[in-house]
Design a protein around this motif. Structure first.
Motif, PDB file in Angstrom:
ATOM      1  N   GLN A   1       0.753  -1.228  -0.208  1.00  0.00           N
ATOM      2  CA  GLN A   1      -0.007   0.028   0.137  1.00  0.00           C
ATOM      3  C   GLN A   1       0.846   1.293  -0.021  1.00  0.00           C
ATOM      4  OE1 GLN A   1      -4.117  -1.416   2.090  1.00  0.00           O
ATOM      5  NE2 GLN A   1      -2.744  -0.424   3.342  1.00  0.00           N
ATOM      6  N   ASP A   2       0.528   2.346  -0.739  1.00  0.00           N
ATOM      7  CA  ASP A   2       1.100   3.565  -0.809  1.00  0.00           C
ATOM      8  C   ASP A   2       0.068   4.655  -1.155  1.00  0.00           C
ATOM      9  OD1 ASP A   2       2.529   2.608  -4.019  1.00  0.00           O
ATOM     10  OD2 ASP A   2       0.742   3.185  -3.585  1.00  0.00           O
ATOM     11  N   GLU A   3       0.653   5.576  -1.012  1.00  0.00           N
ATOM     12  CA  GLU A   3      -0.395   7.018  -1.615  1.00  0.00           C
ATOM     13  C   GLU A   3      -1.126   6.675  -2.712  1.00  0.00           C
ATOM     14  OE1 GLU A   3       2.350  10.458   0.607  1.00  0.00           O
ATOM     15  OE2 GLU A   3       1.968  10.584  -1.444  1.00  0.00           O
ATOM     16  N   ALA A   4      -0.611   6.075  -3.686  1.00  0.00           N
ATOM     17  CA  ALA A   4      -1.290   5.800  -4.960  1.00  0.00           C
ATOM     18  C   ALA A   4      -2.126   4.718  -4.840  1.00  0.00           C
ATOM     19  CB  ALA A   4      -0.297   5.469  -6.058  1.00  0.00           C
ATOM     20  N   SER A   5      -2.045   3.866  -3.915  1.00  0.00           N
ATOM     21  CA  SER A   5      -2.961   2.679  -3.557  1.00  0.00           C
ATOM     22  C   SER A   5      -3.050   2.766  -2.273  1.00  0.00           C
ATOM     23  CB  SER A   5      -2.471   1.292  -4.388  1.00  0.00           C
ATOM     24  OG  SER A   5      -1.928   1.480  -5.491  1.00  0.00           O
ATOM     25  N   PRO A   6      -3.786   3.540  -1.552  1.00  0.00           N
ATOM     26  CA  PRO A   6      -4.042   3.341  -0.144  1.00  0.00           C
ATOM     27  C   PRO A   6      -4.874   2.224   0.237  1.00  0.00           C
ATOM     28  CG  PRO A   6      -5.282   5.245  -0.880  1.00  0.00           C
ATOM     29  CD  PRO A   6      -4.623   4.798  -2.228  1.00  0.00           C
ATOM     30  N   ASN A   7      -5.766   1.749  -0.475  1.00  0.00           N
ATOM     31  CA  ASN A   7      -6.547   0.577  -0.078  1.00  0.00           C
ATOM     32  C   ASN A   7      -6.226  -0.579  -0.797  1.00  0.00           C
ATOM     33  OD1 ASN A   7      -8.489   2.505   1.412  1.00  0.00           O
ATOM     34  ND2 ASN A   7      -9.141   3.085  -0.564  1.00  0.00           N
TER      35      ASN A   7
ATOM     36  N   PRO B   1      -8.218   7.339   7.250  1.00  0.00           N
ATOM     37  CA  PRO B   1      -6.593   7.045   6.932  1.00  0.00           C
ATOM     38  C   PRO B   1      -5.760   7.560   8.117  1.00  0.00           C
ATOM     39  CG  PRO B   1      -7.570   9.099   5.856  1.00  0.00           C
ATOM     40  CD  PRO B   1      -8.451   8.182   6.640  1.00  0.00           C
TER      41      PRO B   1
ATOM     42  N   ARG C   1      -3.308   8.783  10.478  1.00  0.00           N
ATOM     43  CA  ARG C   1      -2.835  10.194  10.781  1.00  0.00           C
ATOM     44  C   ARG C   1      -1.613  10.121  11.449  1.00  0.00           C
ATOM     45  NH1 ARG C   1      -8.054   9.652  12.091  1.00  0.00           N
ATOM     46  NH2 ARG C   1      -9.581  10.839  11.182  1.00  0.00           N
ATOM     47  N   THR C   2      -0.649  11.267  11.176  1.00  0.00           N
ATOM     48  CA  THR C   2       0.399  11.560  11.944  1.00  0.00           C
ATOM     49  C   THR C   2       0.245  12.347  13.080  1.00  0.00           C
ATOM     50  OG1 THR C   2       1.366  12.963  10.330  1.00  0.00           O
ATOM     51  CG2 THR C   2       1.909  10.888  10.074  1.00  0.00           C
TER      52      THR C   2
END
Lengths: 152, 137
Positions: free
Chosen positions: A34-40, A142, A144-145
């Motif tokens: 998973q990454d920002e382009a594929s968060p799910n 999502p 959170r930091t």
């Protein structure tokens, strides 16, 4: 606070899935993709797995009915399901698939039938547990930091 | 872990009839900025080569409908495609021997690991860069 609580529940559920042997390290590999382009991504793969595996289970069931004693055919179908189980780390299901294939190798039809029932049972259990897991993650939203250390 | 070298991306072909496995491997290869094409069986893969498509690496499952992985590898090598790296992948027993016998370069048991796939891709990136440097010299 609610976010943190839901995240904790999801983490706890995931831990129990590992502790009880439903999942193995490969599931972490999938989540790591998973990454920002594929968060799910993980949920999408798991969703595809259950759609695909339902079809494969149905194929096996039909093969066992239409082609009694055709262990090679049964085995070929189960190998496909086993491959998918491997890909997402569905460990218990994978083990039951192996037992089915062992019974095919021994030409043990009764053993195959018993194993197949277990495959279906584990499939249903895993589906329910992973649906709960991803529902918790969706509710949490999502990740959170922290904006400052110790802040909640 | 990922690294990126200027120049053309690594062209990868995934040949697998499992949508789940293709999806996972695609995501792994995207981490290394690969250009990815997929085929559902060996026959589709061979057809791509007959149409003149070129790839740097092929990941091929062994047991597929229509045409198996090893059979497709034999045909692709027979077309003169000796430079493309062919990686056989399988959960099956005795798969490694079946692949290596027909000219695969490497065998990976399933499930594939990102660091293992990454090492193979990095090797191809280095080779492409070296070839580019040689051409330009």
């Amino acid at each position: 606070m609610e976010y943190a609580n839901l995240r904790r529940q999801a983490a706890s559920l995931k831990r129990s899935l590992f502790d009880q042997g439903y999942l193995d390290e490969q599931f972490c590999q999938v989540e790591d993709l998973q990454d920002e382009a594929s968060p799910n991504f993980a949920e999408e793969v798991v969703s595809l797995f259950f759609k695909d595996s339902a079809r494969l289970v149905s194929n096996i069931e039909q093969a066992m009915e239409k082609y009694p004693g055709d262990f090679n055919r049964w085995d070929a179908h189960m190998q496909q399901l086993k491959g998918s189980c491997f890909s997402i780390g569905a460990s218990k299901m994978n083990n039951e698939c192996t037992l089915f294939r062992n019974s095919c190798g021994e030409e043990n039809a009764e053993g195959c039938r018993r194993s197949f029932q277990k495959v279906k049972r584990e499939h249903a259990i895993l589906r329910q547990k992973l649906e709960s897991y991803f529902q918790l993650l969706r509710q949490a939203g999502p990740a959170r930091t922290a904006t400052r250390s110790g802040g909640k | 872990m990922t690294s990126y070298v200027e120049g053309s991306p690594v062209k990868a072909l995934i040949v697998d009839d499992s949508a789940v496995e293709t999806m996972v491997l695609t995501a792994m290869l995207r981490k290394f900025h690969c250009e990815i094409t997929t085929a559902k069986n060996g026959k589709e893969a061979v057809q791509m080569f007959l149409e003149g498509k070129k790839f740097d690496i092929i990941f091929r499952e062994k047991d597929m409908p229509v045409m198996s992985g090893p059979e497709a590898i034999e045909k692709i090598r027979a077309l003169g495609e000796i430079h493309v790296k062919i990686v056989g992948v399988s959960v099956g027993d005795n798969a490694q021997e079946a692949f290596m016998r027909v000219g695969a370069d490497e065998f990976l048991p399933k499930p594939m690991k990102l660091d293992v796939v990454g090492a193979i891709i990095q090797e191809i990136i280095k080779k492409k860069k070296k070839n580019n440097d040689t051409v330009q010299a």
